[in-house]
Design a protein around this motif. Structure first.
Motif, mmCIF file in Angstrom:
data_model
loop_
_atom_site.group_PDB
_atom_site.id
_atom_site.type_symbol
_atom_site.label_atom_id
_atom_site.label_comp_id
_atom_site.label_asym_id
_atom_site.label_seq_id
_atom_site.Cartn_x
_atom_site.Cartn_y
_atom_site.Cartn_z
ATOM 1 N N VAL A 1 -21.316 -19.574 -23.100
ATOM 2 C CA VAL A 1 -21.157 -19.718 -24.555
ATOM 3 C C VAL A 1 -19.825 -19.129 -25.010
ATOM 4 C CG1 VAL A 1 -22.069 -19.000 -26.798
ATOM 5 C CG2 VAL A 1 -23.636 -19.778 -25.014
ATOM 6 N N LEU A 2 -19.475 -17.946 -24.498
ATOM 7 C CA LEU A 2 -18.230 -17.292 -24.895
ATOM 8 C C LEU A 2 -16.996 -18.087 -24.458
ATOM 9 C CD1 LEU A 2 -19.046 -13.536 -24.164
ATOM 10 C CD2 LEU A 2 -18.830 -14.632 -26.394
ATOM 11 N N SER A 3 -17.124 -18.872 -23.378
ATOM 12 C CA SER A 3 -15.978 -19.656 -22.919
ATOM 13 C C SER A 3 -15.652 -20.796 -23.875
ATOM 14 C CB SER A 3 -16.252 -20.217 -21.519
ATOM 15 O OG SER A 3 -17.257 -21.214 -21.551
ATOM 16 N N PHE A 4 -16.593 -21.143 -24.755
ATOM 17 C CA PHE A 4 -16.363 -22.191 -25.756
ATOM 18 C C PHE A 4 -16.241 -21.624 -27.170
ATOM 19 C CE2 PHE A 4 -18.578 -24.488 -22.329
ATOM 20 C CZ PHE A 4 -17.659 -25.499 -22.099
ATOM 21 N N ASN A 5 -16.156 -20.299 -27.281
ATOM 22 C CA ASN A 5 -16.051 -19.653 -28.586
ATOM 23 C C ASN A 5 -14.589 -19.554 -29.000
ATOM 24 O OD1 ASN A 5 -16.500 -18.215 -30.910
ATOM 25 N ND2 ASN A 5 -17.018 -16.281 -29.854
ATOM 26 N N SER A 6 -14.259 -20.094 -30.164
ATOM 27 C CA SER A 6 -12.865 -20.069 -30.625
ATOM 28 C C SER A 6 -12.409 -18.673 -30.994
ATOM 29 C CB SER A 6 -12.690 -20.997 -31.838
ATOM 30 O OG SER A 6 -13.511 -20.562 -32.924
ATOM 31 N N SER B 1 -13.700 -12.536 -30.261
ATOM 32 C CA SER B 1 -14.767 -11.547 -30.387
ATOM 33 C C SER B 1 -15.962 -11.947 -29.526
ATOM 34 C CB SER B 1 -15.204 -11.419 -31.848
ATOM 35 O OG SER B 1 -16.334 -10.591 -31.966
ATOM 36 N N ARG B 2 -16.598 -10.950 -28.900
ATOM 37 C CA ARG B 2 -17.786 -11.207 -28.085
ATOM 38 C C ARG B 2 -19.062 -11.127 -28.904
ATOM 39 N NH1 ARG B 2 -14.622 -8.080 -24.456
ATOM 40 N NH2 ARG B 2 -15.717 -6.172 -25.015
ATOM 41 N N THR B 3 -18.934 -10.815 -30.211
ATOM 42 C CA THR B 3 -20.122 -10.666 -31.051
ATOM 43 C C THR B 3 -20.191 -11.677 -32.184
ATOM 44 O OG1 THR B 3 -18.969 -9.010 -32.402
ATOM 45 C CG2 THR B 3 -20.297 -8.206 -30.534
ATOM 46 N N GLN B 4 -19.089 -12.385 -32.438
ATOM 47 C CA GLN B 4 -19.060 -13.357 -33.529
ATOM 48 C C GLN B 4 -18.710 -14.737 -33.000
ATOM 49 O OE1 GLN B 4 -16.321 -11.910 -36.487
ATOM 50 N NE2 GLN B 4 -17.737 -10.343 -37.267
ATOM 51 N N TRP B 5 -19.425 -15.740 -33.522
ATOM 52 C CA TRP B 5 -19.170 -17.133 -33.142
ATOM 53 C C TRP B 5 -18.153 -17.736 -34.116
ATOM 54 C CZ3 TRP B 5 -19.594 -20.372 -29.281
ATOM 55 C CH2 TRP B 5 -19.508 -21.744 -29.522
#
Length: 262
Positions: A32-37, A40-44
């Motif tokens: 999921v984090l690899s596709f997060n713009s 931050s590791r806590t906010q999408w």
């Protein structure tokens, strides 16, 4: 009895779900984090493939990937050649020396990686070999050979020596008899040894860390150095690609033989 068995079944299913969550939740989080713009590791911050683009455009990561694959392939290939020859020699010995040599061969597999890594590093320094690509390759060949021997030995024990002797009696040379008679029988063990050695080489960090020297990185050492400075989202993308590649290979390995049988 039915009620007790259903409760027992429910507990077993719940336990299995908990185990699966512990195993795969970190991988799912990384994906999921690899596709997060957002970094931050806590906010999408929204869906993006930006980190994958940065991954493939990074010369440092691509160089580490190239080194990793090249070292894994060369070390596995050389280890298979040396290990297969060693397994044939050990298999032809009497019981006592064969048992002693197999015991000595198993020591590097039981030894701690950090001890092996430091020992190899000290050996290279003692022989005045500069640490770099060649020392990593030699180190990986060294710790891969026992795994190849362990994979080939069971197949050698299953081969019938009389077929090799019969080929020699019919006029074949020792080399021709080996490749025509013995090698096809031990080929599954040789392939298993190669794949195991290749996997061990890809996965190794500790031995590579002590024998790599400055200016050269593999994926494991690069990820370690990047994590020390702060995790970049491109590392999530890299880890996700490695996971998906391994998953695809496992699926092919497990389902391809079943389709052939059908």
């Amino acid at each position: 009895m039915n009620k007790k068995s259903s409760i027992k079944r429910l507990i077993q299913d719940f336990y299995l779900v908990i185990i699966m969550v512990f195993l795969y939740a970190p991988i799912a989080t990384m994906t999921v984090l690899s596709f997060n713009s957002s970094k931050s590791r806590t906010q999408w911050g929204g869906f993006t493939t930006r980190w994958y683009g940065e991954l493939f455009s990074s010369s440092t990561i691509m160089a580490a990937l190239y080194n990793t694959l090249l070292i894994a392939f060369l070390s596995s290939l050389i280890a298979v050649i040396i290990g297969t020859a060693a397994a044939i020699a050990i298999n032809s010995m009497n019981r006592i020396p064969r048992s002693l040599l197999m015991g000595v061969t198993n020591i590097p597999m039981l030894n701690a990686d950090i001890v092996t890594g430091i020992s190899l590093m000290l050996a290279f320094i003692a022989f005045r070999i500069s640490l770099g690509f060649q020392t990593i390759l030699i180190s990986h060949i060294t710790f891969n050979i026992p795994y190849v021997i362990l994979s080939v030995m069971p197949k050698l024990k299953q081969t019938d020596k009389s077929t090799y002797e019969a080929a020699m009696d019919l006029g074949a040379t020792s080399v021709t008899a080996f490749f025509k008679v013995v090698f096809p029988d031990i080929l599954p063990g040789v392939l298993s040894g190669f794949l195991l050695a290749f996997t061990m080489s890809l996965d190794d960090f500790i031995i590579t860390h002590f024998t790599r020297g400055a200016g050269i990185n593999t994926l494991s050492t690069l990820i370690y150095s990047e994590v020390r400075r702060g995790i970049k989202p491109s590392m999530y993308a890299l880890s996700n690609i490695i996971f998906l590649t391994v998953l695809v290979l496992l699926l092919i390995t497990n389902f391809a033989p079943k389709r052939k049988k059908q």
